[in-house]
Design an enzyme around this catalytic site. Structure first.
Site, short mmCIF file in Angstrom:
data_model
loop_
_atom_site.label_atom_id
_atom_site.label_comp_id
_atom_site.label_asym_id
_atom_site.label_seq_id
_atom_site.Cartn_x
_atom_site.Cartn_y
_atom_site.Cartn_z
N GLY A 162 -26.16 30.85 -26.16
CA GLY A 162 -26.49 31.66 -24.99
C GLY A 162 -26.92 33.07 -25.36
O GLY A 162 -26.70 34.01 -24.58
N SER A 244 -27.37 27.34 -31.35
CA SER A 244 -28.07 28.56 -31.01
C SER A 244 -27.23 29.78 -31.43
O SER A 244 -26.91 29.92 -32.60
CB SER A 244 -28.40 28.57 -29.52
#
Length: 548
Positions: A162, A244
């Site tokens: 995120g 991520s």
């Protein structure tokens, strides 16, 4: 240990090549059509009869449930509320001997979604949105039941992505039931502070006190070491896995030589930041001025800012005037030369699974068509022409070149460099992959392909099994089994058939499900790494590591 079971029924980013994490771009074409229907139906509701169970931990006597062979506790506080005087301080462990309800997921930390792309980002990555609260240091555990203390199970510790701006362990997408049940693993998810609360880049704080989200991650891992045995988990057999920004978090833990885990899994994120970047405090200064804390940086300004309600902070950080907040190079939690540290044997020498999706950047370049403008904004000051980049991807139009180049620059080439450095440093148990599965129900925007995080619903088994075809269910089981094999024995020769230890330049890069192959015996197709790393070897590695 107390383990009491009661039988009373209960119902239960444009980016720069030197960026250390992924930031959502600012020029998406917002694609809302059909997204809400898809994501609200993505995870079927889990309404079943469950049996209450109580587990004694350092956080108290946790009243969870056993349902269909899986014990779960949710919303377990592991850190004191980082609010008031504790805002922007390292987390403090929570200790209690009281009875705690542990049947509901806790709130997420305060989220920040880039103003220009917030609608699309929230549809894709925060749907359905959990409640938010600055008091958010909670974790969740799923474990096979019954607990067998004499035969402890490996532990999978999940770190969400995120951009270090948003994300939470409280999403249904990260429910650990499927992995725990099907793979005999104990699964832990948790929250860490993000954006200005977790990575403020504040001159008012010591440099080593800025990357607070990493300290939250470490505290959650400490909780696991103290308590996971009560769930039948082995504290000496913990694998940390992230995607991520979560993958960057795994990389940071390895780079700083953090202990407490036996292996790492890095999905679509490998930091390669330069060693000489000075911190940028401008976003924090702008934020302070916007909320009328106009003192000089220091204790008085911090005291003023700690009085600002979290809702006011969120309104600003999610508005059009907010900048981005992120990592600072502190040489404590985050180092600027990870490859150099790996080669100098200054890092955790841990087995590693690392890779990317085939179209990792398709989401981040949505709507971009002008290659020259894209290069100027992505690589400012780098003497490189559009024709040079086109030459790396013959036969593709500019839209396709932008997508392929972005994927290589931000995901594939860094993964290749990381994997190669680990092998060169003598770490033999490195497994590299590229994920290529494409399903009709995940093609949510033009040219999506195997897009960034499209594999997560299969890894967690949280896809909508009613609307998905059988191939997705089969591939989900294959992916789970390969990951579980690595978690259970990261020094194994192969997590799956044909997936061998990575050897740069050899036929050891595992292409996963590129051609509709989904079964465990054939979903891995080994290829020469050069077949995917051509642009990296030709030019991009040099740009990434030197900027020229």
């Amino acid at each position: 240990m107390t383990h009491q079971r009661h039988m009373t029924p209960a119902v239960p980013c444009p980016y720069k090549p030197r960026f250390w994490f992924l930031i959502a771009p600012t020029n998406f074409t917002v694609m809302k059509l059909s997204l809400s229907c898809f994501f609200f139906s993505l995870w079927p509701s889990l309404c079943a009869t469950a049996d209450p169970v109580t587990i004694t931990t350092t956080s108290g006597h946790l009243r969870g449930v056993v349902d269909d062979g899986v014990l779960s506790v949710k919303g377990v506080r592991f850190g004191l509320a980082p609010t008031g005087a504790l805002r922007w301080l390292p987390p403090v462990a929570f200790r209690s001997a009281a009875v705690q309800d542990a049947t509901k997921l806790g709130p997420s930390c305060i989220q920040q979604f880039t103003f220009a792309t917030a609608n699309l980002t929230e549809f894709l990555f925060n749907n359905p949105p959990p409640p938010e609260n600055e008091d958010c240091l909670f974790l969740n555990v799923w474990a096979p039941s019954p607990v067998t203390p004499l035969k402890l199970k490996p532990v999978l510790f999940w770190i969400y992505g995120g951009s270090l701006a948003f994300g939470t362990g409280s999403l249904p997408a990260y429910d650990g039931t499927s992995i725990a049940k099907n793979q005999e693993l104990v699964v832990v998810t948790f929250n860490y502070r993000t954006n200005v609360f977790g990575f403020p880049s504040a001159p008012d704080l010591p440099l080593t006190g800025n990357n607070l989200g990493f300290l939250d991650q470490e505290l959650a891992l400490n909780w696991v070491h103290e308590n996971i045995i009560h769930f039948g988990g082995d504290p000496t057999q913990v694998t940390i896995m992230g995607q991520s920004a979560g993958s960057v978090s795994v990389a940071a833990a390895i780079t700083r030589n953090q202990q407490g885990f036996k292996a790492g899994i890095m999905l679509s994120g490998a930091p390669l930041g330069p060693a000489d970047d000075a911190p940028d405090f401008s976003s924090f200064d702008d934020f302070a001025n916007a909320v009328n804390c106009e003192q000089s940086p220091g204790p008085r300004r911090l005291a003023c800012l700690r009085q600002i309600p979290a809702t006011v902070v969120r309104n600003f950080t999610n508005g059009p005037s907010s900048g981005a907040f992120g990592l600072v190079l502190d040489n404590f939690t985050f180092f600027g030369d990870p490859l150099g540290r790996i080669l100098a044997h200054k890092t955790t020498r841990t087995p590693l699974m690392i890779g990317n999706t085939q179209n990792d950047a398709s989401l981040f370049v949505l709507g971009l068509t002008n290659l020259t403008e894209f290069l100027q904004s992505t690589l400012p000051g780098v003497p490189i022409s559009a024709d040079q980049i086109r030459g790396l991807y013959p036969g593709r139009n500019d839209v396709q070149v932008i997508g392929a180049f972005s994927t290589d620059l931000t995901f594939r080439c860094p993964a290749s460099l990381w994997a190669g450095a680990m092998v060169k440093a003598g770490i033999k148990d490195v497994f590299r992959y590229s994920y290529g599965a494409v399903f009709p129900d995940t093609q949510l925007f033009p040219n999506a392909g195997a897009w960034h995080s499209s594999e997560l619903e299969l890894i967690f088994g949280t896809f909508n099994q009613t609307s998905s075809g059988n191939d997705k269910a089969v591939l989900s089981k294959s992916l789970q089994t390969a990951i579980a094999n690595f978690v259970k024995n990261p020094s194994t020769v192969s997590p799956a058939p044909n997936w061998e230890r990575y050897d740069p330049g050899q036929k050891t890069l595992a292409e996963l499900a590129f051609s509709g192959n989904v079964g465990f015996d054939d979903f891995v197709n080994p290829v020469m790494s050069d077949s995917e790393d051509g642009s990296c070897n030709a030019l991009l590695d040099k740009i990434i590591t030197s900027g020229v």
